[in-house]
Design a protein around this motif. Structure first.
Motif, PDB file in Angstrom:
ATOM      1  N   GLY A 291      55.420  55.571  46.989  1.00 49.64           N
ATOM      2  CA  GLY A 291      56.159  54.851  48.019  1.00 49.64           C
ATOM      3  C   GLY A 291      55.331  54.597  49.270  1.00 49.64           C
ATOM      4  O   GLY A 291      54.192  55.061  49.391  1.00 49.64           O
ATOM      5  N   CYS A 292      55.939  53.822  50.201  1.00 43.35           N
ATOM      6  CA  CYS A 292      55.232  53.468  51.429  1.00 43.35           C
ATOM      7  C   CYS A 292      55.110  54.685  52.341  1.00 43.35           C
ATOM      8  O   CYS A 292      56.097  55.385  52.597  1.00 43.35           O
ATOM      9  CB  CYS A 292      55.997  52.357  52.156  1.00 43.35           C
ATOM     10  SG  CYS A 292      55.334  52.013  53.806  1.00 43.35           S
ATOM     11  N   ALA A 293      53.897  54.940  52.833  1.00 42.99           N
ATOM     12  CA  ALA A 293      53.656  56.116  53.661  1.00 42.99           C
ATOM     13  C   ALA A 293      54.301  55.976  55.039  1.00 42.99           C
ATOM     14  O   ALA A 293      54.469  56.958  55.760  1.00 42.99           O
ATOM     15  CB  ALA A 293      52.155  56.336  53.814  1.00 42.99           C
ATOM     16  N   VAL A 294      54.695  54.737  55.424  1.00 44.34           N
ATOM     17  CA  VAL A 294      55.279  54.520  56.749  1.00 44.34           C
ATOM     18  C   VAL A 294      56.808  54.539  56.686  1.00 44.34           C
ATOM     19  O   VAL A 294      57.456  55.390  57.286  1.00 44.34           O
ATOM     20  CB  VAL A 294      54.791  53.184  57.356  1.00 44.34           C
ATOM     21  CG1 VAL A 294      55.460  52.923  58.703  1.00 44.34           C
ATOM     22  CG2 VAL A 294      53.277  53.192  57.498  1.00 44.34           C
ATOM     23  N   CYS A 295      57.401  53.600  55.913  1.00 42.64           N
ATOM     24  CA  CYS A 295      58.865  53.469  55.918  1.00 42.64           C
ATOM     25  C   CYS A 295      59.523  54.224  54.770  1.00 42.64           C
ATOM     26  O   CYS A 295      60.735  54.368  54.721  1.00 42.64           O
ATOM     27  CB  CYS A 295      59.273  52.000  55.886  1.00 42.64           C
ATOM     28  SG  CYS A 295      58.957  51.213  54.291  1.00 42.64           S
ATOM     29  N   GLY A 296      58.723  54.717  53.837  1.00 50.86           N
ATOM     30  CA  GLY A 296      59.285  55.505  52.742  1.00 50.86           C
ATOM     31  C   GLY A 296      59.852  54.686  51.592  1.00 50.86           C
ATOM     32  O   GLY A 296      60.357  55.260  50.623  1.00 50.86           O
TER      33      GLY A 296
ATOM     34  N   HIS B 299      51.198  51.456  51.260  1.00 48.74           N
ATOM     35  CA  HIS B 299      52.142  51.022  52.290  1.00 48.74           C
ATOM     36  C   HIS B 299      52.556  49.580  52.041  1.00 48.74           C
ATOM     37  O   HIS B 299      51.891  48.857  51.273  1.00 48.74           O
ATOM     38  CB  HIS B 299      51.534  51.185  53.693  1.00 48.74           C
ATOM     39  CG  HIS B 299      50.334  50.316  53.945  1.00 48.74           C
ATOM     40  ND1 HIS B 299      50.418  49.016  54.357  1.00 48.74           N
ATOM     41  CD2 HIS B 299      49.011  50.577  53.803  1.00 48.74           C
ATOM     42  CE1 HIS B 299      49.198  48.508  54.476  1.00 48.74           C
ATOM     43  NE2 HIS B 299      48.323  49.425  54.131  1.00 48.74           N
ATOM     44  N   CYS B 300      53.673  49.151  52.674  1.00 51.02           N
ATOM     45  CA  CYS B 300      54.101  47.751  52.545  1.00 51.02           C
ATOM     46  C   CYS B 300      53.247  46.891  53.485  1.00 51.02           C
ATOM     47  O   CYS B 300      52.749  47.388  54.493  1.00 51.02           O
ATOM     48  CB  CYS B 300      55.544  47.523  52.988  1.00 51.02           C
ATOM     49  SG  CYS B 300      56.689  48.853  52.763  1.00 51.02           S
ATOM     50  N   ALA B 301      53.146  45.605  53.162  1.00 50.10           N
ATOM     51  CA  ALA B 301      52.382  44.700  54.021  1.00 50.10           C
ATOM     52  C   ALA B 301      52.947  44.717  55.448  1.00 50.10           C
ATOM     53  O   ALA B 301      52.199  44.749  56.421  1.00 50.10           O
ATOM     54  CB  ALA B 301      52.411  43.290  53.449  1.00 50.10           C
ATOM     55  N   ARG B 302      54.311  44.766  55.557  1.00 58.41           N
ATOM     56  CA  ARG B 302      54.888  44.687  56.907  1.00 58.41           C
ATOM     57  C   ARG B 302      54.703  45.984  57.713  1.00 58.41           C
ATOM     58  O   ARG B 302      54.909  46.014  58.921  1.00 58.41           O
ATOM     59  CB  ARG B 302      56.369  44.285  56.846  1.00 58.41           C
ATOM     60  CG  ARG B 302      57.261  45.301  56.168  1.00 58.41           C
ATOM     61  CD  ARG B 302      58.691  44.775  56.023  1.00 58.41           C
ATOM     62  NE  ARG B 302      59.388  45.456  54.962  1.00 58.41           N
ATOM     63  CZ  ARG B 302      60.020  46.614  55.114  1.00 58.41           C
ATOM     64  NH1 ARG B 302      60.046  47.221  56.271  1.00 58.41           N
ATOM     65  NH2 ARG B 302      60.620  47.168  54.082  1.00 58.41           N
ATOM     66  N   CYS B 303      54.343  47.084  57.056  1.00 59.80           N
ATOM     67  CA  CYS B 303      54.117  48.360  57.762  1.00 59.80           C
ATOM     68  C   CYS B 303      52.647  48.531  58.151  1.00 59.80           C
ATOM     69  O   CYS B 303      52.244  49.593  58.632  1.00 59.80           O
ATOM     70  CB  CYS B 303      54.552  49.535  56.898  1.00 59.80           C
ATOM     71  SG  CYS B 303      56.318  49.580  56.575  1.00 59.80           S
ATOM     72  N   ARG B 304      51.847  47.502  57.924  1.00 60.68           N
ATOM     73  CA  ARG B 304      50.397  47.573  58.098  1.00 60.68           C
ATOM     74  C   ARG B 304      49.961  48.147  59.456  1.00 60.68           C
ATOM     75  O   ARG B 304      49.087  49.004  59.523  1.00 60.68           O
ATOM     76  CB  ARG B 304      49.817  46.160  57.911  1.00 60.68           C
ATOM     77  CG  ARG B 304      48.352  46.008  58.216  1.00 60.68           C
ATOM     78  CD  ARG B 304      47.534  46.725  57.154  1.00 60.68           C
ATOM     79  NE  ARG B 304      46.127  46.831  57.507  1.00 60.68           N
ATOM     80  CZ  ARG B 304      45.618  47.788  58.255  1.00 60.68           C
ATOM     81  NH1 ARG B 304      46.390  48.716  58.767  1.00 60.68           N
ATOM     82  NH2 ARG B 304      44.319  47.823  58.501  1.00 60.68           N
TER      83      ARG B 304
HETATM   84 ZN   LIG Z   1      56.783  50.351  54.438  1.00 61.22          ZN
END
Ligand SMILES: [Zn+2]
Length: 255
Positions: free
Chosen positions: A152-157, A174-179
């Motif tokens: 999963g994404c390390a920022v938003c989970g 991570h997701c592109a938007r959490c870059r």
């Molecule tokens: Zn994310």
């Protein structure tokens, strides 16, 4: 003092008229430097067991901290690797990375098993070289303490990150938007096939390290990622890799 140990020859440098200085990865003593006297003489009983990438039983003699090879009985010389320049070049890169990660006096059975399995894969498994290379690179990083976080994404989970990317310095998905919240450095796109392959290599059974599917764009992304990840974490390049890549450019049909 005489010591018998299984060992793999990671590097051999010619010395004097007929000697070699060997860098060995031993089962019992970790990395070790030993001289092999007279091993380049015609008919030397040490010749076969002291060649690059030979695996077998060595009898070593220690005198005041200097090791000498007294006997060498090769068990595997990975002939299929020696007969193919691309495989040999890749095997030399594996050996250079292994030499860097191995520590003198500290046995590292997982690293030893990784390089032996990788040489076996090049020798016998008929897998794409790019697949074997990617598996070696990522597993070597896991063993060196840089296991990536891929769940999963390390920022938003988010369990299924949107437009997933892998951050090389942080070693996280991570997701592109959490870059912006991951930190500076390079993030590379990763498709679902490359991600599944990375999960298999990092978390799967080491005995089945090369048993995964990757081809086309997935294999290309996987290979770009594992190579860049290794170089980012170790902060250096490898002349053996440069040589391997040069061969791929010159003879693309062989890759
Ligand atoms: Zn994310």
């Amino acid at each position: 003092m005489h010591v018998a140990t299984k060992a793999l020859v990671l590097r051999g440098v010619d010395y004097k008229e007929s000697d070699k200085i060997l860098t060995l990865l031993t089962q019992d003593q970790g990395k070790l430097t030993a001289s092999a006297r007279g091993c380049r003489k015609k008919g030397s009983p040490l010749a076969a067991g002291c060649q690059l990438l030979s695996w077998g039983e060595l009898v070593l003699y220690d005198y005041q901290g200097r090791w000498t090879v007294k006997e060498a009985s090769p068990e595997r010389i990975f002939q299929g690797v020696r007969d193919d320049l691309d495989k040999l070049a890749l095997a030399c890169y594996f050996a250079e990375v292994t030499e860097l990660l191995a520590v003198e006096g500290e046995p590292n059975p997982q690293l030893l098993s990784l390089i032996l399995n990788s040489l076996h894969a090049l020798d016998k498994l008929h897998k794409p070289l790019a697949l074997v290379k990617a598996a070696f690179e990522l597993k070597a990083m896991c063993l060196a303490g840089y296991e990536p976080l891929l769940e999963g994404c390390a920022v938003c989970g988010a369990e299924q990150p949107e437009e997933p990317r892998f951050h090389l310095r942080e070693g996280v998905l991570h997701c592109a938007r959490c870059r912006d919240q991951v930190g500076e450095g390079i993030s590379m796109p990763i498709n679902s096939q490359a991600l599944r392959a990375m999960e298999h290599i990092a978390y799967g059974d080491p005995k089945r390290l090369f048993s995964f599917q990757a081809e086309g764009e997935g294999l290309r992304q996987l290979g770009d990622l594992t190579e860049a990840y290794l170089h980012t974490q170790l902060e250096r390049g490898f002349r053996t890799l440069d040589f391997y890549k040069q061969l791929q450019v010159e003879a693309p049909t062989l890759s």
